[in-house]
Design a protein around this motif. Structure first.
Motif, mmCIF file in Angstrom:
data_model
loop_
_atom_site.group_PDB
_atom_site.id
_atom_site.type_symbol
_atom_site.label_atom_id
_atom_site.label_comp_id
_atom_site.label_asym_id
_atom_site.label_seq_id
_atom_site.Cartn_x
_atom_site.Cartn_y
_atom_site.Cartn_z
ATOM 1 N N MET A 58 0.842 -1.195 0.000
ATOM 2 C CA MET A 58 0.000 0.000 0.000
ATOM 3 C C MET A 58 0.878 1.246 0.000
ATOM 4 O O MET A 58 0.438 2.334 0.345
ATOM 5 C CB MET A 58 -0.914 0.009 1.230
ATOM 6 N N LYS A 92 -2.593 1.201 -9.653
ATOM 7 C CA LYS A 92 -2.550 0.902 -8.221
ATOM 8 C C LYS A 92 -2.469 2.185 -7.406
ATOM 9 O O LYS A 92 -3.131 2.323 -6.364
ATOM 10 C CB LYS A 92 -1.332 0.016 -7.923
ATOM 11 N N GLU A 95 -5.814 3.708 -7.151
ATOM 12 C CA GLU A 95 -6.689 2.935 -6.262
ATOM 13 C C GLU A 95 -6.460 3.255 -4.790
ATOM 14 O O GLU A 95 -7.412 3.324 -3.999
ATOM 15 C CB GLU A 95 -6.467 1.440 -6.486
ATOM 16 N N ILE A 96 -5.202 3.469 -4.395
ATOM 17 C CA ILE A 96 -4.897 3.569 -2.963
ATOM 18 C C ILE A 96 -4.631 4.993 -2.481
ATOM 19 O O ILE A 96 -4.551 5.222 -1.282
ATOM 20 C CB ILE A 96 -3.694 2.678 -2.596
#
Length: 425
Positions: A58, A92, A95-96
């Motif tokens: 993350m 990604k 998304e985070i």
């Protein structure tokens, strides 16, 4: 129609009649840039951040930095693998991300633009604008996307909202807008102002971008010595720059009429740079030389490379040209042209669709499409040739002659192989 072409046309007609043209390029100027040194696609910096990415990671910073490095590797190598890896990293990050959300969306949108996924790029650009951070950058991006999609009214709206004649980003887009409108003098003026800003800022990336784009515009204007010098200046900054070498090769092929030397330059480029379209250019030059073996070898190399599904629709228009002119697969071309119009409803896409209808014998449908979506909406010589071909099928002698006069002035841009086709209109 572009006001600068008729003057250039008169010059070219005169030159052709006298069998003379000025040699622009000289091997001593660029030989030092032709060494084939592979681009380094890793570094301690890259490995540090890439090593932080795990399947369940993350760590936002890692994805952003790694995505940026992959994008750079793609620009330097032409290898589609890096563009797709950049997409994965940026997806990604989108998304985070809880901070920098607009910036990551803009980066992913630009990645989609490179892949010709324009409608997906528009979604990301619109989301970025709604998030509000750095609104000017989002408006610049929306201008870029709408220009690609042929939404010129919306593009102009976003351009007007960012007006600042001291801003590099605004000036390069104002140049692009004027090129679309057919005012090449204004286009060059604004690009020259942008280059000055880039030089003063000592920003190498912006300077390189300015030099290569200005070189292109100078070429369109018939200022070939200026074009050549700007490509050389770009190579002084980045000796591996494939685009600048390709520009020099085109000058040598189209103006200097030295196809063997143009091929030598491109052969040095394709030893380390992987974009499929370079092989198409090599095939075109070999065709001009009458060397069918080299032509077919390079066409085969192109087709093998674009079979890679990672390319998606990036080479649709190139494939269309081959289906029509090389393999005569008109139904296949029609299907692809319709797909391209769905993906990118621009005058360019509609021009190819209309031209394909002409080739399968549907000349009335071809003219309907040209009149509705292409005529007076583009000044690109290759597309004007399509228009002229459709009008010729309808025996509109006056319009064909008007376009033909412009195309004669664009023979340098279109290339030597097009000269006979233009004369036959």
């Amino acid at each position: 129609m572009k006001p600068y072409i008729p003057i250039l046309a008169l010059f070219l007609i005169f030159s052709c009649k006298n069998g003379e043209h000025d040699i622009v390029a000289h091997a001593d100027d660029y030989n030092k840039f032709l060494t084939a040194v592979p681009t380094k696609t890793t570094s301690k910096y890259f490995e540090l951040w890439n090593g932080k990415i795990r399947p369940d990671s993350m760590q936002l910073t890692s994805f952003g930095i790694v995505g940026g490095e992959y994008s750079r590797y793609f620009k330097e190598t032409g290898d589609i693998t890096y563009l797709k890896k950049a997409e994965q990293s940026l997806t990604k990050a989108v998304e985070i991300a809880s901070i920098g959300r607009a910036g990551y969306r803009r980066s992913l949108a630009r990645n989609y633009i490179s892949q010709h996924r324009f409608k997906e790029a528009l979604v990301m650009a619109t989301e970025a604008r709604k998030l509000g951070a750095d609104p000017k950058e989002s408006q610049f991006l929306l201008f870029d996307v709408h220009m690609e999609l042929g939404n010129y009214g919306l593009a102009e709206k976003y351009l007007d909202s960012t007006k600042n004649l001291k801003d590099f980003g605004y000036l390069i887009r104002l140049a692009k807008w004027n090129d679309y409108k057919g005012d090449l003098d204004a286009t060059i003026t604004f690009m020259e102002k942008a280059k000055t800003i880039a030089l003063e800022s000592k920003n190498e990336a912006l300077t390189l971008w300015s030099l290569t784009n200005l070189a292109d515009y100078y070429g369109h204007a018939g200022r070939l010595k200026d074009s050549y010098e700007h490509y050389l200046n770009a190579l002084e900054i980045d000796p591996k720059n494939a685009y600048a070498k390709k520009g020099i090769a085109w000058i040598i092929f189209s103006n200097d009429k030295n196809p063997e030397e143009a091929l030598r330059i491109l052969d040095s480029v394709t030893m380390t740079y992987n974009a499929p379209d370079y092989y198409l250019l090599k095939a075109e030059i070999a065709d001009y030389m009458g060397n069918d073996l080299v032509r077919l070898k390079n066409l085969n190399e192109y087709f093998q490379r674009v079979e890679n599904p990672s390319y998606g629709g990036m080479y649709n228009l190139y494939n269309l040209g081959l289906y029509i002119d090389e393999t005569k697969e008109y139904e296949k071309a029609l299907k692809l042209a319709k797909q391209e119009v769905q993906n990118r409803p621009s005058p360019e896409s509609y021009s190819w669709l209309a031209y394909t209808h002409l080739k399968i014998g549907e000349k009335d449908r071809a003219k309907e499409l040209m009149d509705a979506y292409v005529v007076n909406k583009t000044y690109e010589p290759a597309l004007l040739y399509h228009v002229a071909a459709v009008y010729k099928a309808h025996h509109d002698v006056q319009k064909v002659q008007e376009i033909k006069n412009e195309l004669i002035g664009a023979i340098y841009e279109l290339g030597p192989l097009m000269e006979k086709q233009i004369q036959d209109l």
